[in-house]
Write an enzyme that holds these catalytic residues in place. Structure first.
Site, PDB file in Angstrom:
ATOM      1  N   LYS A 196       6.068  -2.053 -20.843  1.00  0.00           N
ATOM      2  CA  LYS A 196       6.336  -1.025 -19.829  1.00  0.00           C
ATOM      3  C   LYS A 196       7.838  -0.759 -19.708  1.00  0.00           C
ATOM      4  O   LYS A 196       8.277   0.374 -19.524  1.00  0.00           O
ATOM      5  CB  LYS A 196       5.784  -1.482 -18.472  1.00  0.00           C
ATOM      6  N   GLU A 242      11.522   6.800 -21.874  1.00  0.00           N
ATOM      7  CA  GLU A 242      11.452   7.872 -20.862  1.00  0.00           C
ATOM      8  C   GLU A 242      12.869   8.350 -20.490  1.00  0.00           C
ATOM      9  O   GLU A 242      13.123   9.547 -20.428  1.00  0.00           O
ATOM     10  CB  GLU A 242      10.724   7.306 -19.647  1.00  0.00           C
ATOM     11  N   LEU A 297       0.821  -1.207   0.000  1.00  0.00           N
ATOM     12  CA  LEU A 297       0.000   0.000   0.000  1.00  0.00           C
ATOM     13  C   LEU A 297       0.857   1.259   0.000  1.00  0.00           C
ATOM     14  O   LEU A 297       0.515   2.273   0.608  1.00  0.00           O
ATOM     15  CB  LEU A 297      -0.948  -0.034   1.212  1.00  0.00           C
TER      16      LEU A 297
END
Lengths: 326, 326, 326, 326
Positions: free
Chosen positions: C189, C196, C8
Site C-alpha cells: 500500500k 500515486e 468510525l
C-alpha cells in the site's frame, strides 16, 4: 597532550602522524599488527589490545576511535566503555549516524564517560593539509581536548579571511568548530557530504555534456571537439566554479582525459543517504542532493526492472519493440 | 465523406480502416506498394503517387498525412502543397513539433490551403477503441471535417460522464477537441505524452521497489517475496492508481513477471523532449516530467562519462578505488 | 461474519456500512459517541469502550482498527492486546509504517494474538466502489477472514480481465490480495501511494504547462488559450493517460477550471516519505517519486532559506540585487 | 594594443579599466554618455557613436561588444558589420547563445569580418581578480588578440599547478582557452554556468537542512541550534566542499546569517536554460542541473496551478480539504 587512537587505516594513521608532528604523544591500536608496528617506528606507543591501550593512557583518558561506522565502531565503543573510568572521553572520528551518537552519549554518560563526535573531512590529504573538523558534545570536554583539535586542523593558512566576519570564537577560521551537543558534529559532517554529492554531480553532468558534444551521434556541424582537461584547468582561474573538487577533476583529466581508468560504478556511503532522510524528516525539498544519490544507485546497475517495465508499457500501447540485451 | 490518406503504417492503415467501417471512402497512398494493395482489397482506392491521390479526390480535398515527424512529413507536405488547390486542406496526424505547425499553417495559407494538426492518441488499439484526437486549426475547417473526426473518435462508450460538466460542445465527451489555432492540437498532444512519460516512470519506480524488496542483497528479515502480477491486478480494482497504463502493466506482468523479454533500453520521442523545452520557455518547474526523460536517456547507456568523473574525484580526495568494468 | 471496528471516521464508518450491506454484523466503537450512535441506528452494535467491544464479540474475535497511524493506532492496539484472548486477531486497516507491523506482529504473537495489516485504498468512494485491499499476515488467518475481505472488495465489476492472466488465486481480480507476511500489506500500500504521488505530480506539471501557455508573460504569438476542462475530458476517452486520477481531475476542472478553490498548499502523508526511505534502503533510484514529495514540501513554503542563499551568492559574484519580498 | 569597447556596464567598464592598467589603449562607447565620460577621465578615448568608434580605431580593428545577449548585441553587431572593413574583428564578450554565434560568424565571414565569442566569468570581481575566458573562433585571430586576453586573464597567481599536467599550451593555466571554432567559447561558458547553478543549489539545499534543524516544528530533542556562519567558515578550511561559492556564502552569512536581506525570488538567465536544452539534444541525463533551474522557477511563484491540481485530486479521492490561501 596524550591520545589513544584505535584504527590506523588511511585516516587514523595520519591523524596519529599529524599529532606526533605537532608534539603530542599517541598510544595506538589496530587489529592489524603491521599498522601498529609501522606507527611505533614513527614514535607512537603501539599496544596489542584495548586493555593495554587503556592501561597505557593517563587519566582522564582520551581515546579516538577511527573505524568504519556501524558494527566496528559500535562494538569497539561497547568494549571500551567497560574498560574506561569516569571522566574519560571517547571520541568517535568516523562517519557515524548522528542519531547513534545521541543514543551513545546518553548511555555512556550514565557510566560517567564523555562522548565526543567528530566529523572529519580531509581524506588522504589531511596529513598534509590538516583536517576540517565538526565537533559535537559537551563544551567543557571539547575545550579540554582543544590542543588536539588545534593541531589536527589546517589553521588559517593562506586562505583569506571572510569579510565582515565578527566572532569571539576563531576556531572556525582555524578549521574546526564546536557545532553543538552530541551528534551535532556528525550531523554537520553528514550535510557536508550531502552537499559534496551535489557538487560532484553538477560537475559530472556538465562535463558529460562537454564530452558528448563531440559525439558522432550528433550532426558534424553541431559538434565541438572540446579539450576537457584545458577546460577544467581554465575554470580553476577566476571562474565561479573554482573549488577543490575542480582541482581534483583537473588532476584526473590531466593524465586521463577519457577517464578510461574508471568503470563508472560509483559507491555511496551512509551520509548521502542519511542526508536525504534528514531532509524528509524536516520537510526540506532536496532535489539536487537526492538526484546525486540516485545517480550513484543507477551507476551500479546495467539495467533496471523499472526500465524494462517502461518498455513493456510501450509495447503494450504502441507495439514498440525494445528487445532483450544480447 | 472522402479522405486521402498518405502513410499506411500502424496508425495510418487503421485510420483508413476505421473510417471505411463507418461508411467513409478513402484514397490511400504509401511508398510501400504492398500496404496500398492490402487496403485496396479492404475497399480503399489505392493510388501510386501523390498526383494520382490528388486527382482521385473531389474538391475541396482533405488529405491526412500520417508519417514520421520531421523530414518525411515536411517533404510530403511540400510536394502536396504544389498539387492541391485553394480551399483544400492538409491534415497532419503525426507527431509534428507544434512550432512547425504554426510555420506551415502560415505558409500554406498564402497558397489558399488549409492546415489542420491532429494529435492522435490510441496507438495500436485505435482501430478497436477509437482515437483520442486533439485538433488545431481554423474552426470552420475543423467543423467541415467533423464527420471524419466523429467516426475516428471513441465516442462516449461506457465511460461515465463527468459530474458537473456543463458545455455546449460535447466533442470532448466523444473523444476529440478543437484545441485552438494551428499548432494547438499538437501542443496538447505533446503535453499528453509528457504526462504519459511521468506516469510510466512513476509505475516503473514503484514496481522497481516492489521487485527489489526480494533482493538477496537485503537481510533476510527485511525481504518480502511479492507477486508483482497480483499487485498490478489488484490495483486495477478500486485503487487510486487504476489507469490504462496499469492495465497494460498487468497484461505484461501476467505473462512475464520478470520482464525478461525486455532489454531495459528505452527509446524516447520528440514529444518528451519538447515538453521540457516548452516548460523551460514558460518557466514551469517540471521535475517529474524531466526526470522521466532523463531515466530513458540513462537507460540506453552502460556507463556515463559523468559517473566516471565521480569516481575520479572520489579517488582524488579519498583514495577510493573504483576500477574499470571488466 | 462478525467484526469489531474501532474508529468510525470517513473510512471506518463506511467499512462498517459496506459490511452490513453485505450481511455481516458489526460491533463498533469510536471515542466520539455521536459516530457510534449514528452507526447503531444503521444496525451496528454500538459500544462505549474497548472492554465492552471485546465482551460483545464471540471468540475467536476479529477487531479492525481504523485510526490514524502512529500513537492513536499503537495505543489502541496496546490496550486491546491486554483484553483479547489467544486466537483473536487484530486487523490494522490504517496507514501504519510496515516496520511497525513487523514489530507488532512479533510482540502480539507472543501473547497468542494474530495481527493482520491491511492497506486499504478507495478513500471516500469505498462504500460505493469497494475497497482495494493489500493484506499482510498469516495465510490461515487471512483465509479465515475471507468473507469480510470479499465483501469489502470491489469485485470484478465491469473491468475487463487481464489477457493471459493465469492464476489459481482469483482474489486479485476481485480486488484484494494476500501480499505476504506481516507488514507486506502495508508495504504494498505504501508503494501504491508513492506511485500515486508520482502520477498526480505528472498531471500537475502537464496541466501547469497547459495553463501557463496562455500567460501574458509570453509573446502573444506564442500563446494558446486552452480549455483545460475539455482537455481533461477528452483524454478520458481513448488516450494513454486515462486513469481514475484523470477522472477526478476532469471533475474538478468542470466546475472550477482555474482551481481558485484551492490554496496550492499540499499536505503529504507518511507513505510518500516512507516510500523514498524504502527506495534508499534498497538502492533504487526514484527521481520521480522523490520529486513528487519535494514538490509538496515546497508548496507549503512561501520562500526557502535555500532560495535566499542563491540570491546571496548571486549578489556575491555578480552584484545581482534580489530584494526582500514586500 | 588597441581595442574598441561597446557597452560600459559592470563588465565592459572594468574590462576597459583592466586593459588600460596593463598598458593597452581603448576606444569606448555606451549609449549612456555618463559612462563614456567616466572612462574618458580614466584615460580611454570616448566616442559618441559607432561610426566615431570605427573611425577612431586603426585597421585591422578589434571591437569588443559587451552588451546583454539577444537584441542589444544582435542589433549592435548588425550596425557594426556595416561600418567595419574586411580583416576587422568583432568580439562578443556577452552571454550569447552559442548557436547565434555560429550563425553570425558565417554571416560576417561573407563580408570578410572575423567573429570571436568570449565567454567571460568573473563578475564584479574581474577587475581585481582577472577574467576567466573561454574563447571561440578562428585560431589565427585569437592569436592576434592574445595580448588583450593575456592582460584580462587572472594569470597563474598563487594557485598551485595541476599535477601531471602536460601541455604545450599554457593559456589555460593563465586563465583563458581557445575552446574551438565560433560558438565553442560561449558553449563552454554556458556549461560553466549550468554547473554553477548545480553547485549553488547543492549549497542551498544543504544549508536549508542545517537551518531548519533548529525549527520549532521538530520535537525539542531532535533540534540542533547550528551556527551557519561558523559552518560555512569552517568548511572553507580543508573540507571537500571548499570553493569560491562557499567563500561568498561565508561572506553573506557573516553579516546576515538569517539572510533576511533577500526575498528568496531568484532570477535565472539564458545559460541555465540553454544548458538543459543542450543536454536534451545530446541525450545526456542532467537531473541536478535541471533541478537547479526548476528550483529558481519555483522560487518566483507563490503557488502553482499544478499544486492546486494536487489538492483538487486529493479532495476528489480522499475528501481532504486544502483551502484557499487567505
Amino acid at each position: 597532550m596524550q591520545l589513544g587512537i584505535i584504527g590506523l587505516g588511511r585516516m587514523g594513521g595520519n591523524i596519529a602522524r599529524r599529532l606526533m608532528l605537532n608534539g603530542h604523544t599517541t598510544v595506538v591500536y589496530d587489529r592489524n599488527a603491521a599498522f601498529v608496528e609501522n606507527l611505533s617506528q614513527e614514535g607512537a606507543t603501539g599496544v596489542a589490545d584495548l586493555p593495554a591501550l587503556v592501561a597505557a593512557l593517563e587519566a582522564p583518558r582520551a581515546v579516538w576511535v577511527m573505524l568504519p561506522a556501524g558494527a566496528p565502531t559500535e562494538d569497539t565503543i561497547t568494549v571500551l566503555s567497560g574498560l574506561l573510568e569516569p571522566g574519560d572521553v571517547i571520541i568517535d572520528g568516523g562517519n557515524t549516524y548522528y542519531k547513534d551518537d545521541i543514543r551513545r552519549a546518553h548511555a555512556l554518560l550514565e557510566k560517567g564517560l564523555n562522548y565526543i563526535d567528530v566529523g572529519t573531512s580531509g581524506g588522504v590529504w589531511g596529513l598534509e593539509r590538516g583536517y576540517c573538523m565538526m565537533i559535537g558534545g559537551d563544551a567543557e570536554v571539547v575545550k579540554r581536548l582543544d590542543p588536539l583539535f588545534d593541531s589536527l586542523a589546517p589553521g588559517m593558512g593562506n586562505i583569506p579571511r571572510t569579510r565582515d566576519r565578527k566572532s569571539d570564537d576563531d576556531r572556525a577560521e582555524r578549521g574546526y568548530i564546536h557545532a553543538g551537543p552530541a551528534g551535532a558534529g556528525h550531523f554537520v559532517k553528514m550535510i557536508h557530504n550531502g552537499i559534496e554529492y551535489g557538487m560532484m554531480q553538477a560537475f559530472a553532468e556538465g562535463f558529460d555534456i562537454l564530452k558528448t558534444k563531440s559525439s558522432e551521434s550528433l550532426p558534424p556541424e553541431q559538434r565541438f571537439d572540446l579539450n576537457v582537461a584545458d577546460i577544467a584547468e581554465v575554470w580553476r582561474r577566476g571562474s565561479v566554479v573554482s573549488s577543490w573538487l575542480l582541482d581534483l577533476t583537473a588532476d584526473a583529466l590531466a593524465s586521463d582525459p577519457k577517464l578510461d581508468g574508471f568503470s563508472g560504478e560509483v559507491a555511496d556511503s551512509g551520509e548521502g543517504r542519511w542526508t536525504i532522510e534528514a531532509a524528509i524528516e524536516q520537510a526540506v525539498p532536496v532535489p539536487v542532493l537526492s538526484s546525486s544519490l540516485f545517480a550513484r544507485f543507477r551507476s551500479r546497475q546495467q539495467s533496471t526492472y523499472g526500465d524494462k517495465m517502461l518498455s513493456a508499457m510501450r509495447f503494450g500501447f504502441g507495439g514498440h519493440v525494445e528487445t532483450p540485451k544480447k
